[in-house]
Design an enzyme around this catalytic site. Structure first.
Site, PDB file in Angstrom:
ATOM      1  N   ASP A 176       0.983  -1.168   0.151  1.00  0.00           N
ATOM      2  CA  ASP A 176       0.125  -0.165  -0.375  1.00  0.00           C
ATOM      3  C   ASP A 176       0.615   1.149   0.065  1.00  0.00           C
ATOM      4  OD1 ASP A 176       0.331  -0.045   2.479  1.00  0.00           O
ATOM      5  OD2 ASP A 176      -0.831  -0.132   3.344  1.00  0.00           O
ATOM      6  N   ASP A 180      -8.020  -6.841   1.301  1.00  0.00           N
ATOM      7  CA  ASP A 180      -6.654  -7.234   1.756  1.00  0.00           C
ATOM      8  C   ASP A 180      -7.666  -6.818   3.372  1.00  0.00           C
ATOM      9  OD1 ASP A 180      -5.510  -4.975   3.024  1.00  0.00           O
ATOM     10  OD2 ASP A 180      -6.431  -4.155   0.892  1.00  0.00           O
ATOM     11  N   CYS A 186     -14.509 -27.471   9.053  1.00  0.00           N
ATOM     12  CA  CYS A 186     -13.104 -26.558   7.961  1.00  0.00           C
ATOM     13  C   CYS A 186     -12.028 -28.035   7.744  1.00  0.00           C
ATOM     14  CB  CYS A 186     -12.598 -26.121   9.389  1.00  0.00           C
ATOM     15  SG  CYS A 186     -10.882 -24.708   8.823  1.00  0.00           S
ATOM     16  N   CYS A 235      -8.420 -27.123   7.288  1.00  0.00           N
ATOM     17  CA  CYS A 235      -7.036 -27.103   8.175  1.00  0.00           C
ATOM     18  C   CYS A 235      -6.614 -27.860   8.962  1.00  0.00           C
ATOM     19  CB  CYS A 235      -7.161 -25.228   8.757  1.00  0.00           C
ATOM     20  SG  CYS A 235      -7.741 -24.525  10.396  1.00  0.00           S
ATOM     21  N   CYS A 245      -8.736 -27.478  12.362  1.00  0.00           N
ATOM     22  CA  CYS A 245      -9.199 -28.016  13.148  1.00  0.00           C
ATOM     23  C   CYS A 245      -9.139 -29.195  13.144  1.00  0.00           C
ATOM     24  CB  CYS A 245     -10.524 -27.588  11.879  1.00  0.00           C
ATOM     25  SG  CYS A 245     -11.155 -26.081  12.242  1.00  0.00           S
ATOM     26  N   HIS A 302      -5.841 -20.629  11.383  1.00  0.00           N
ATOM     27  CA  HIS A 302      -7.190 -21.240  11.151  1.00  0.00           C
ATOM     28  C   HIS A 302      -8.476 -19.978  10.218  1.00  0.00           C
ATOM     29  CE1 HIS A 302     -11.301 -22.372  11.307  1.00  0.00           C
ATOM     30  NE2 HIS A 302     -12.113 -21.443  11.939  1.00  0.00           N
TER      31      HIS A 302
END
Length: 385
Positions: A93, A271, A309, A311, A314, A340
Site C-alpha cells: 500500500d 485485504d 473446516c 485446516c 481443526c 485457522h
C-alpha cells in the site's frame, strides 16, 4: 517469461468475476484475499504456512516498513521477498492511510504529507514520489498510487478537494513509477478511486484515473466506519465506473459477509488485518459465525473450531485445548487461531470462485449468509466474539 501483468476473466456470474492475474512471481486467482504482512510478516505465521492456506499474494505496508527497518535497509538486504522469505507476489500500500491514522502532527500540502513518526517522533515527508520510491526499494510487485483519505463524515467540499488532490497525486505517482527503470518493467501500478459516499465524486475520480491509465484500480475510502449498508451502496455503482478489463481491489475489507457482498458487486481483490488480529485475540471465524474461544463454554469442548473446516488446526486440536492456550496467553494459541482464520478466509475465496464458475453464486451467498449471520443467544455474562 511470464508477463509483467495480465488479467484474464474466465467466467462471470451477475457482476461477479472469476479470473487470474499473471505476474512474473506467480499467478493470483481472483477473487483473491491478501493476508496483511504489515511489517514484513503475517503475524504469528511462517510464510510457508501462509502459502499452504491458499494465499497467492501478500500485502506489505509502506508506512511501517519505511520507519522500521527502512526501505533502504530492505533493499540492501535483497528486497522484501528475500528479506521475509516469500517468493510470490507482494502488493504494497502507499502509506497514505497509515499516515492519516497513526502518525502524529500531520500537515498536508500539495507536496505531500509531513508527519512525526509514531515510533520515535522523527519527522518525515511522504509525497507521491517518495511513496513510489519506497515501494520500488522494497521490490513490490503491485504498487499503489499515493492518495489522500478523509473521513466519509467530512463535508462534500472537503471530500471533493481530497479527491481532486488524490487525482493529481495519482498522475505524479504514475510518472514516478514509469521512471523506475527495471522495477517498472516487471511491476504493476494501481490507482485508487476516492470520493467517499458521493456517486458524482466517484465518477469524476474514476474518469481521471482511467485517463492516466493504471494496471488495476482500487476502490478506496471505504471500511472506515461508514457501515456495511453504506459501503454496499457505493459498491452498487463504483466498480462499474472503473475499467471492466482491469482488476478491482477493495482496500481494507473485511468481514467474511462483507467480502461475499463485495464479490457479488464485482470486486476482485481484498485485504484485511481481521483474520490475523482476531486470531491473536481469541476470535475464530467459522461457517456458523465467529466465536470467542475464551468463553467458558469451550473449556471442555472436544470438537474442532469448525467441523466444516479442513485446516490443520481443526484436524488436530480441540476447542478445549485452544481455549486453554488463549486463556493462558501461550504463543501457540495465537499461532493456531491465526492459522485457522487464514485457512477459513482462503477457503471462502475458493468457494466463491467455484460458485462463480458454476453460475451458482446467488445460491452460495444466500446459504452463506443464512448460516454465518444466524441469530444466536449470547451466553449470560460472557462477551461473544
Amino acid at each position: 517469461m511470464p508477463p509483467r501483468f495480465a488479467f484474464t476473466i474466465h467466467a462471470t456470474d451477475g457482476r461477479a468475476r472469476l479470473g487470474e492475474i499473471a505476474m512474473q512471481r506467480g499467478t493470483i486467482r481472483t477473487p483473491a484475499f491478501m493476508p496483511v504482512g504489515t511489517a514484513a510478516t503475517v503475524k504469528a505465521m511462517k510464510p510457508s504456512d501462509v502459502r499452504a492456506s491458499g494465499a497467492d499474494i501478500l500485502l506489505g505496508n509502506t508506512y511501517h516498513l519505511m520507519l522500521r527497518p527502512t526501505a533502504e535497509r530492505v533493499a540492501r538486504l535483497g528486497g522484501l521477498h528475500q528479506f521475509m522469505g516469500w517468493d510470490r507476489p507482494i502488493l504494497t500500500d502507499s502509506g497514505g492511510y497509515q499516515v492519516m491514522s497513526l502518525a502524529e502532527l500531520t500537515k498536508r500540502s500539495e507536496e505531500g504529507v509531513a508527519f512525526k513518526s509514531h515510533l520515535d517522533g522523527a519527522r518525515h515527508l511522504i509525497s507521491p514520489e517518495r511513496s513510489i520510491e519506497i515501494q520500488r526499494l522494497l521490490g513490490s510487485d503491485i504498487v499503489m498510487a499515493f492518495d489522500e483519505l478523509v473521513p466519509t463524515t467530512s463535508t462534500r467540499d472537503v471530500q471533493a478537494a481530497a479527491m481532486e488532490r488524490s487525482m493529481r497525486w495519482a498522475r505524479r505517482s504514475r510518472e514516478a513509477f514509469d521512471a523506475g527503470g527495471e522495477h517498472a518493467g516487471r511491476a504493476a501500478l494501481f490507482g485508487i478511486q476516492q470520493g467517499a459516499l458521493d456517486e458524482r465524486l466517484r465518477r469524476a475520480s474514476a474518469d481521471a484515473l482511467k485517463d492516466i491509465g493504471f494496471d488495476g484500480y482500487a476502490v478506496g475510502g471505504l471500511a472506515v466506519g461508514e457501515g456495511q449498508e453504506a459501503m454496499f451502496g457505493v459498491l452498487d455503482y463504483a466498480p462499474g465506473q472503473l475499467d471492466p478489463a482491469k482488476p478491482r481491489y477493495l482496500m481494507g475489507v473485511g468481514k467474511p459477509d462483507d467480502i461475499v457482498g463485495a464479490v457479488e458487486r464485482g470486486i476482485d481483490m481484498f485485504d484485511c488485518v481481521l483474520p490475523t488480529r482476531s486470531g491473536r485475540t481469541g476470535q475464530a471465524f467459522t461457517r456458523n459465525g465467529p466465536i470467542n474461544i475464551r468463553n467458558a463454554k469451550f473449556g471442555e469442548d472436544q470438537g474442532p473450531l469448525d467441523p466444516a473446516c479442513a485446516c490443520p488446526v481443526c484436524g488436530g486440536f480441540s476447542r478445549a485445548y485452544l481455549h486453554h492456550l488463549v486463556r493462558a496467553g501461550e504463543i501457540l494459541g495465537a499461532m493456531l487461531m491465526t492459522e485457522h482464520n487464514l485457512y477459513f478466509y482462503q477457503a471462502l475465496m475458493a468457494d466463491l470462485r467455484a460458485a462463480i464458475r458454476a453460475g451458482t453464486l446467488a445460491d452460495f451467498a444466500a446459504a452463506f449468509r443464512r448460516d454465518y449471520l444466524a441469530e444466536r443467544p449470547a451466553p449470560t455474562g460472557v462477551t461473544t466474539g
